[in-house]
Design an enzyme around this catalytic site. Sequence first.
Site, PDB file in Angstrom:
ATOM      1  N   LEU A 103      41.286  35.712  33.669  1.00 21.24           N
ATOM      2  CA  LEU A 103      41.493  34.526  34.494  1.00 21.24           C
ATOM      3  C   LEU A 103      42.966  34.378  34.863  1.00 21.24           C
ATOM      4  CD1 LEU A 103      40.045  31.681  35.257  1.00 21.24           C
ATOM      5  CD2 LEU A 103      41.281  30.872  33.254  1.00 21.24           C
ATOM      6  N   HIS A 104      43.238  33.978  36.096  1.00 22.33           N
ATOM      7  CA  HIS A 104      44.595  33.665  36.523  1.00 22.33           C
ATOM      8  C   HIS A 104      44.551  32.744  37.732  1.00 22.33           C
ATOM      9  CE1 HIS A 104      43.314  37.395  38.497  1.00 22.33           C
ATOM     10  NE2 HIS A 104      44.100  37.075  39.516  1.00 22.33           N
ATOM     11  N   VAL A 105      45.576  31.924  37.851  1.00 23.18           N
ATOM     12  CA  VAL A 105      45.688  30.955  38.939  1.00 23.18           C
ATOM     13  C   VAL A 105      46.743  31.460  39.917  1.00 23.18           C
ATOM     14  CG1 VAL A 105      46.209  28.561  39.556  1.00 23.18           C
ATOM     15  CG2 VAL A 105      45.132  29.074  37.341  1.00 23.18           C
TER      16      VAL A 105
END
Length: 162
Positions: free
Chosen positions: A119-121
């Site tokens: 996950l990454h923004v």
Amino acid sequence: MERMWAPWRMSYISNAVTHEGCIFCKAWEEDDDRERLVLARSEHVLIMLNRYPYSGGHLMVVPARHVSDMNDLSDMELLDLMHSVRRAHNLLRAAASPHGFNMGINLGKAGGAGIEDHLHVHIVPRWNGDTNFMSVIGDVRIIPEGLMETYDLLAEELKAEA
């Protein structure tokens, strides 16, 4: 056939390396933050530049733990992630004065995730007029500043913040 000369790209092509394992986990584990484009670390999160940016200053905020679903983050990790998103947003506002931002999380291949399992923004600064016919017709993105120059600018801004 149209030709576009970009001799500065030869350095990238010549030094291209295939990466084994998760680039985000490696960035967390290794000490060379500048090489890995890591700008800041907190207890649970990294803020780093995207090596293949949509626009100059494209940042990613990445949890340290290798998870693909937000539900797998603890409350503390999720809070740290969101605080770091705000910190990255404020960093870009101070250093680059964009006119707006795109922020988001791409979950799963169908959702556009290039790296599905960590996950990454994304935090993408935007300027009025930063897209033009090159992106639409030529499938080419013009980024006016070098990656390491952007890194140095943002790292300097973080030092001033401290």
